[in-house]
Scaffold this motif. Structure first.
Motif, PDB file in Angstrom:
ATOM      1  N   ASN A  36      32.941  44.092  12.757  1.00 59.93           N
ATOM      2  CA  ASN A  36      33.693  44.931  13.703  1.00 59.93           C
ATOM      3  C   ASN A  36      33.891  44.207  15.031  1.00 59.93           C
ATOM      4  N   GLY A  37      32.905  43.469  15.472  1.00 58.46           N
ATOM      5  CA  GLY A  37      33.026  42.712  16.712  1.00 58.46           C
ATOM      6  C   GLY A  37      34.099  41.653  16.626  1.00 58.46           C
ATOM      7  N   ILE A  38      34.192  40.980  15.507  1.00 56.59           N
ATOM      8  CA  ILE A  38      35.219  39.958  15.315  1.00 56.59           C
ATOM      9  C   ILE A  38      36.610  40.601  15.303  1.00 56.59           C
ATOM     10  N   GLN A  39      36.759  41.733  14.620  1.00 56.11           N
ATOM     11  CA  GLN A  39      38.045  42.435  14.598  1.00 56.11           C
ATOM     12  C   GLN A  39      38.447  42.901  15.995  1.00 56.11           C
ATOM     13  N   TYR A  40      37.507  43.465  16.735  1.00 53.02           N
ATOM     14  CA  TYR A  40      37.780  43.956  18.078  1.00 53.02           C
ATOM     15  C   TYR A  40      38.177  42.805  19.000  1.00 53.02           C
ATOM     16  N   SER A  41      37.501  41.693  18.867  1.00 55.19           N
ATOM     17  CA  SER A  41      37.818  40.512  19.676  1.00 55.19           C
ATOM     18  C   SER A  41      39.231  40.016  19.391  1.00 55.19           C
ATOM     19  N   SER A  42      39.617  40.008  18.129  1.00 54.79           N
ATOM     20  CA  SER A  42      40.966  39.588  17.751  1.00 54.79           C
ATOM     21  C   SER A  42      42.010  40.539  18.322  1.00 54.79           C
ATOM     22  N   GLN A  43      41.742  41.827  18.250  1.00 52.76           N
ATOM     23  CA  GLN A  43      42.676  42.821  18.789  1.00 52.76           C
ATOM     24  C   GLN A  43      42.799  42.663  20.299  1.00 52.76           C
ATOM     25  N   GLN A  44      41.698  42.471  20.990  1.00 56.09           N
ATOM     26  CA  GLN A  44      41.738  42.317  22.440  1.00 56.09           C
ATOM     27  C   GLN A  44      42.451  41.035  22.856  1.00 56.09           C
ATOM     28  N   SER A  45      42.383  40.020  22.020  1.00 59.50           N
ATOM     29  CA  SER A  45      43.118  38.787  22.277  1.00 59.50           C
ATOM     30  C   SER A  45      44.621  39.058  22.242  1.00 59.50           C
ATOM     31  N   SER A  46      45.064  39.857  21.285  1.00 63.04           N
ATOM     32  CA  SER A  46      46.482  40.214  21.202  1.00 63.04           C
ATOM     33  C   SER A  46      46.910  41.048  22.404  1.00 63.04           C
ATOM     34  N   VAL A  47      46.064  41.974  22.843  1.00 65.69           N
ATOM     35  CA  VAL A  47      46.379  42.798  24.006  1.00 65.69           C
ATOM     36  C   VAL A  47      46.488  41.924  25.253  1.00 65.69           C
ATOM     37  N   ALA A  48      45.579  40.973  25.400  1.00 64.73           N
ATOM     38  CA  ALA A  48      45.623  40.080  26.557  1.00 64.73           C
ATOM     39  C   ALA A  48      46.885  39.216  26.546  1.00 64.73           C
ATOM     40  N   THR A  49      47.272  38.731  25.374  1.00 69.97           N
ATOM     41  CA  THR A  49      48.492  37.930  25.267  1.00 69.97           C
ATOM     42  C   THR A  49      49.714  38.767  25.620  1.00 69.97           C
ATOM     43  N   ALA A  50      49.771  40.001  25.129  1.00 72.29           N
ATOM     44  CA  ALA A  50      50.904  40.886  25.420  1.00 72.29           C
ATOM     45  C   ALA A  50      50.968  41.198  26.916  1.00 72.29           C
ATOM     46  N   THR A  51      49.833  41.442  27.531  1.00 68.71           N
ATOM     47  CA  THR A  51      49.799  41.737  28.965  1.00 68.71           C
ATOM     48  C   THR A  51      50.278  40.541  29.776  1.00 68.71           C
ATOM     49  N   ARG A  52      49.813  39.347  29.416  1.00 68.32           N
ATOM     50  CA  ARG A  52      50.262  38.137  30.110  1.00 68.32           C
ATOM     51  C   ARG A  52      51.771  37.945  29.975  1.00 68.32           C
ATOM     52  N   GLN A  53      52.291  38.191  28.785  1.00 67.43           N
ATOM     53  CA  GLN A  53      53.725  38.016  28.549  1.00 67.43           C
ATOM     54  C   GLN A  53      54.542  38.989  29.393  1.00 67.43           C
TER      55      GLN A  53
END
Length: 126
Positions: A36-53
């Motif tokens: 679950n931690g790995i999945q959450y980390s991957s999801q948060q990485s996508s959110v951070a990329t979207a926010t930066r964009q």
């Protein structure tokens, strides 16, 4: 004659096997949390990329504020995150006129349509 003494110091093989078995049970119990931690980390990485964009699009529109720049920032664009997922940004522009602050609303979604990030900005058109 000397009598030989038997030392009971150390672990027997049975104790070592029992300890390994208990550690294995604990490790198996922690695997779901790790997953679950790995999945959450991957999801948060996508959110951070979207926010930066989205922030990048707003800053580009602010550097050369014009109705065309705002329309370009609000146009549908695709980009990928660090994992390789395709994300899409799109937006809306308020009524565009000179000498006025114009609203720009942007949203980033993933391939399944889940909104990852959204932002609103007011940009002054000179």
């Amino acid at each position: 004659m000397r009598s030989s003494t038997h030392s009971d110091a150390g672990f027997s093989i049975v104790e070592v096997i029992i300890a390994m078995f208990l550690l294995a049970i604990i490790a198996v119990a922690l695997l779901p949390a790790l997953f679950n931690g790995i999945q959450y980390s991957s999801q948060q990485s996508s959110v951070a990329t979207a926010t930066r964009q989205l922030n990048s699009l707003v800053e580009q529109a602010r550097q050369a504020p014009s109705c065309a720049a705002l329309t370009s920032a609000a146009a549908t664009q695709t980009f990928t995150d660090g994992v390789g997922r395709t994300l899409t940004s799109s937006g809306t522009v308020g009524t565009c006129a000179t000498k006025k602050a114009v609203s720009l609303k942007l949203t980033a979604v993933d391939g399944s349509g889940t909104t990852l990030a959204s932002t609103s900005a007011l940009i002054y058109i000179p």
